[in-house]
Design a protein around this motif. Structure first.
Motif, PDB file in Angstrom:
ATOM      1  N   LEU A  44      -2.319  25.365  15.540  1.00  0.00           N
ATOM      2  CA  LEU A  44      -2.286  23.902  15.600  1.00  0.00           C
ATOM      3  C   LEU A  44      -3.103  23.298  14.463  1.00  0.00           C
ATOM      4  O   LEU A  44      -2.718  22.269  13.888  1.00  0.00           O
ATOM      5  CB  LEU A  44      -2.819  23.418  16.953  1.00  0.00           C
ATOM      6  N   LEU A  45      -4.205  23.925  14.113  1.00  0.00           N
ATOM      7  CA  LEU A  45      -5.015  23.431  12.996  1.00  0.00           C
ATOM      8  C   LEU A  45      -4.332  23.698  11.656  1.00  0.00           C
ATOM      9  O   LEU A  45      -4.500  22.917  10.711  1.00  0.00           O
ATOM     10  CB  LEU A  45      -6.399  24.071  13.025  1.00  0.00           C
ATOM     11  N   GLU A  46      -3.579  24.772  11.567  1.00  0.00           N
ATOM     12  CA  GLU A  46      -2.796  25.019  10.351  1.00  0.00           C
ATOM     13  C   GLU A  46      -1.794  23.886  10.139  1.00  0.00           C
ATOM     14  O   GLU A  46      -1.599  23.412   9.017  1.00  0.00           O
ATOM     15  CB  GLU A  46      -2.067  26.365  10.451  1.00  0.00           C
ATOM     16  N   LEU A  47      -1.168  23.438  11.210  1.00  0.00           N
ATOM     17  CA  LEU A  47      -0.218  22.326  11.119  1.00  0.00           C
ATOM     18  C   LEU A  47      -0.933  21.025  10.763  1.00  0.00           C
ATOM     19  O   LEU A  47      -0.387  20.187  10.044  1.00  0.00           O
ATOM     20  CB  LEU A  47       0.519  22.154  12.450  1.00  0.00           C
ATOM     21  N   ASP A  48      -2.149  20.871  11.233  1.00  0.00           N
ATOM     22  CA  ASP A  48      -2.916  19.655  10.970  1.00  0.00           C
ATOM     23  C   ASP A  48      -3.124  19.420   9.478  1.00  0.00           C
ATOM     24  O   ASP A  48      -3.312  18.279   9.037  1.00  0.00           O
ATOM     25  CB  ASP A  48      -4.275  19.750  11.675  1.00  0.00           C
ATOM     26  N   ALA A  49      -3.072  20.489   8.697  1.00  0.00           N
ATOM     27  CA  ALA A  49      -3.302  20.375   7.252  1.00  0.00           C
ATOM     28  C   ALA A  49      -2.280  19.476   6.564  1.00  0.00           C
ATOM     29  O   ALA A  49      -2.534  18.967   5.468  1.00  0.00           O
ATOM     30  CB  ALA A  49      -3.282  21.765   6.612  1.00  0.00           C
ATOM     31  N   LEU A  50      -1.124  19.249   7.201  1.00  0.00           N
ATOM     32  CA  LEU A  50      -0.116  18.384   6.585  1.00  0.00           C
ATOM     33  C   LEU A  50      -0.630  16.948   6.458  1.00  0.00           C
ATOM     34  O   LEU A  50      -0.180  16.199   5.595  1.00  0.00           O
ATOM     35  CB  LEU A  50       1.179  18.413   7.403  1.00  0.00           C
ATOM     36  N   LYS A  51      -1.597  16.582   7.295  1.00  0.00           N
ATOM     37  CA  LYS A  51      -2.178  15.237   7.227  1.00  0.00           C
ATOM     38  C   LYS A  51      -2.968  15.025   5.935  1.00  0.00           C
ATOM     39  O   LYS A  51      -3.235  13.885   5.558  1.00  0.00           O
ATOM     40  CB  LYS A  51      -3.097  14.993   8.422  1.00  0.00           C
ATOM     41  N   ARG A  52      -3.345  16.118   5.276  1.00  0.00           N
ATOM     42  CA  ARG A  52      -4.149  16.011   4.054  1.00  0.00           C
ATOM     43  C   ARG A  52      -3.281  15.891   2.799  1.00  0.00           C
ATOM     44  O   ARG A  52      -3.811  15.750   1.704  1.00  0.00           O
ATOM     45  CB  ARG A  52      -5.067  17.235   3.915  1.00  0.00           C
ATOM     46  N   VAL A  53      -1.975  15.973   2.955  1.00  0.00           N
ATOM     47  CA  VAL A  53      -1.069  15.907   1.810  1.00  0.00           C
ATOM     48  C   VAL A  53      -0.621  14.469   1.613  1.00  0.00           C
ATOM     49  O   VAL A  53       0.146  13.931   2.415  1.00  0.00           O
ATOM     50  CB  VAL A  53       0.156  16.826   2.010  1.00  0.00           C
ATOM     51  N   ASN A  54      -1.094  13.846   0.556  1.00  0.00           N
ATOM     52  CA  ASN A  54      -0.708  12.462   0.279  1.00  0.00           C
ATOM     53  C   ASN A  54       0.577  12.398  -0.518  1.00  0.00           C
ATOM     54  O   ASN A  54       0.819  13.212  -1.409  1.00  0.00           O
ATOM     55  CB  ASN A  54      -1.812  11.738  -0.483  1.00  0.00           C
ATOM     56  N   ARG A  55       1.387  11.407  -0.195  1.00  0.00           N
ATOM     57  CA  ARG A  55       2.611  11.142  -0.909  1.00  0.00           C
ATOM     58  C   ARG A  55       2.370  10.018  -1.913  1.00  0.00           C
ATOM     59  O   ARG A  55       1.240   9.550  -2.076  1.00  0.00           O
ATOM     60  CB  ARG A  55       3.714  10.760   0.100  1.00  0.00           C
ATOM     61  N   ARG A  56       3.437   9.564  -2.572  1.00  0.00           N
ATOM     62  CA  ARG A  56       3.302   8.489  -3.555  1.00  0.00           C
ATOM     63  C   ARG A  56       3.543   7.104  -2.943  1.00  0.00           C
ATOM     64  O   ARG A  56       3.212   6.098  -3.553  1.00  0.00           O
ATOM     65  CB  ARG A  56       4.296   8.704  -4.703  1.00  0.00           C
ATOM     66  N   SER A  57       4.147   7.068  -1.773  1.00  0.00           N
ATOM     67  CA  SER A  57       4.469   5.787  -1.146  1.00  0.00           C
ATOM     68  C   SER A  57       3.247   5.190  -0.460  1.00  0.00           C
ATOM     69  O   SER A  57       2.410   5.904   0.082  1.00  0.00           O
ATOM     70  CB  SER A  57       5.584   5.959  -0.110  1.00  0.00           C
ATOM     71  N   TYR A  58       3.179   3.866  -0.487  1.00  0.00           N
ATOM     72  CA  TYR A  58       2.092   3.154   0.177  1.00  0.00           C
ATOM     73  C   TYR A  58       2.527   2.705   1.564  1.00  0.00           C
ATOM     74  O   TYR A  58       3.654   2.260   1.765  1.00  0.00           O
ATOM     75  CB  TYR A  58       1.671   1.939  -0.651  1.00  0.00           C
ATOM     76  N   VAL A  59       1.603   2.832   2.515  1.00  0.00           N
ATOM     77  CA  VAL A  59       1.874   2.366   3.870  1.00  0.00           C
ATOM     78  C   VAL A  59       1.918   0.844   3.853  1.00  0.00           C
ATOM     79  O   VAL A  59       1.045   0.187   3.279  1.00  0.00           O
ATOM     80  CB  VAL A  59       0.770   2.844   4.841  1.00  0.00           C
ATOM     81  N   THR A  60       2.938   0.268   4.461  1.00  0.00           N
ATOM     82  CA  THR A  60       3.094  -1.186   4.438  1.00  0.00           C
ATOM     83  C   THR A  60       1.895  -1.865   5.106  1.00  0.00           C
ATOM     84  O   THR A  60       1.363  -1.385   6.105  1.00  0.00           O
ATOM     85  CB  THR A  60       4.381  -1.619   5.154  1.00  0.00           C
ATOM     86  N   GLY A  61       1.473  -2.969   4.508  1.00  0.00           N
ATOM     87  CA  GLY A  61       0.355  -3.731   5.058  1.00  0.00           C
ATOM     88  C   GLY A  61      -1.003  -3.146   4.753  1.00  0.00           C
ATOM     89  O   GLY A  61      -2.015  -3.597   5.291  1.00  0.00           O
ATOM     90  N   THR A  62      -1.043  -2.109   3.908  1.00  0.00           N
ATOM     91  CA  THR A  62      -2.310  -1.471   3.548  1.00  0.00           C
ATOM     92  C   THR A  62      -2.329  -1.214   2.039  1.00  0.00           C
ATOM     93  O   THR A  62      -1.362  -1.496   1.332  1.00  0.00           O
ATOM     94  CB  THR A  62      -2.489  -0.115   4.256  1.00  0.00           C
ATOM     95  N   THR A  63      -3.448  -0.653   1.580  1.00  0.00           N
ATOM     96  CA  THR A  63      -3.543  -0.240   0.177  1.00  0.00           C
ATOM     97  C   THR A  63      -3.638   1.277   0.066  1.00  0.00           C
ATOM     98  O   THR A  63      -3.981   1.796  -0.993  1.00  0.00           O
ATOM     99  CB  THR A  63      -4.784  -0.873  -0.489  1.00  0.00           C
ATOM    100  N   ARG A  64      -3.340   1.986   1.140  1.00  0.00           N
ATOM    101  CA  ARG A  64      -3.474   3.449   1.122  1.00  0.00           C
ATOM    102  C   ARG A  64      -2.121   4.144   1.046  1.00  0.00           C
ATOM    103  O   ARG A  64      -1.093   3.581   1.446  1.00  0.00           O
ATOM    104  CB  ARG A  64      -4.257   3.953   2.333  1.00  0.00           C
ATOM    105  N   LEU A  65      -2.162   5.374   0.569  1.00  0.00           N
ATOM    106  CA  LEU A  65      -0.955   6.182   0.480  1.00  0.00           C
ATOM    107  C   LEU A  65      -0.599   6.786   1.831  1.00  0.00           C
ATOM    108  O   LEU A  65      -1.473   7.120   2.638  1.00  0.00           O
ATOM    109  CB  LEU A  65      -1.153   7.303  -0.543  1.00  0.00           C
ATOM    110  N   GLU A  66       0.666   6.925   2.044  1.00  0.00           N
ATOM    111  CA  GLU A  66       1.186   7.618   3.220  1.00  0.00           C
ATOM    112  C   GLU A  66       0.925   9.112   3.066  1.00  0.00           C
ATOM    113  O   GLU A  66       0.992   9.657   1.966  1.00  0.00           O
ATOM    114  CB  GLU A  66       2.691   7.350   3.294  1.00  0.00           C
ATOM    115  N   ASN A  67       0.621   9.810   4.164  1.00  0.00           N
ATOM    116  CA  ASN A  67       0.539  11.268   4.084  1.00  0.00           C
ATOM    117  C   ASN A  67       1.818  11.892   4.640  1.00  0.00           C
ATOM    118  O   ASN A  67       2.622  11.227   5.281  1.00  0.00           O
ATOM    119  CB  ASN A  67      -0.723  11.816   4.762  1.00  0.00           C
ATOM    120  N   SER A  68       1.987  13.173   4.376  1.00  0.00           N
ATOM    121  CA  SER A  68       3.253  13.831   4.712  1.00  0.00           C
ATOM    122  C   SER A  68       3.475  13.982   6.210  1.00  0.00           C
ATOM    123  O   SER A  68       4.620  14.025   6.667  1.00  0.00           O
ATOM    124  CB  SER A  68       3.328  15.200   4.023  1.00  0.00           C
TER     125      SER A  68
END
Length: 208
Positions: free
Chosen positions: A26-50
């Protein structure tokens, strides 16, 4: 007997499973949260993660499949969506318009093989499901690819083309990346084509 007791007694194999192995995976799968994409989350200034993208992809596929009453296997579709980006734990995200995109599948496939072999993985066909979304031609895979292109496009439209502008993306690049949708989902393609023209007129896409 309580529902909890029923669950624990459901499988005779339960006593042979090490919960430390389960939580390891389960923690191995959690690592996907650390992968940032190029798209920005709407209403924020941060990048979406995978991981966020994978959830959005699964929900969008489910909704569109139901709304258009598509003749597909919903369970298969959702599984394809959920494993779609898992290879990025190893390879990282590759921008749609990057020159290296054609080679990304090599590292991603290696990452899936590693996850398949990890202790605590209860998904026996993880590699098979990932391979289907990567190279398959089923109706479920076709829909997945359409929706996977729609979502970052939609985020760009709703962040005033922020990623497109930052990366000097051209109108022809975006049109080319979405051209395949014309054959598989014409109504969505018509909407995309109109939005590409709009984005170009706004100066979010380079007219080239």
């Amino acid at each position: 007997m309580s529902s909890t007791q029923s669950l624990l007694n459901y499988s005779a194999l339960a006593s042979n499973i090490d919960i430390n192995d389960v939580t390891h995976f389960l923690l191995e799968l959690d690592a996907l949260k650390r992968v940032n994409r190029r798209s920005y989350v709407t209403g924020t200034t941060r990048l979406e993660n995978s991981a966020e993208h994978s959830w959005h992809l699964a929900m969008a596929c489910w909704s569109i499949a139901e709304l258009f009453e598509l003749n597909i296997n919903h369970e298969k579709l959702l599984k394809l969506a959920l494993v779609h980006d898992l290879g990025e734990i190893e390879a990282g995200d590759t921008f749609l318009y990057a020159d290296t995109r054609t080679d990304a599948h090599v590292e991603e496939r290696a990452g899936i093989a590693r996850l398949q072999a990890e202790r605590g993985n209860g998904i026996a066909n993880l590699s098979e499901v990932w391979e289907e979304q990567e190279t398959g031609s089923s109706r479920e895979t076709q829909l997945l690819r359409v929706v996977d292109r729609i979502l970052p496009f939609l985020l760009n439209l709703n962040t005033n083309g922020k990623t497109w502008i930052e990366s000097n993306v051209t109108r022809s690049q975006v049109a080319g990346a979405h051209a395949f949708i014309k054959d598989s989902f014409p109504s969505i393609y018509d909407w995309l084509a109109a939005q590409i023209e709009f984005a170009t007129a706004q100066g979010w896409l380079i007219d080239g």
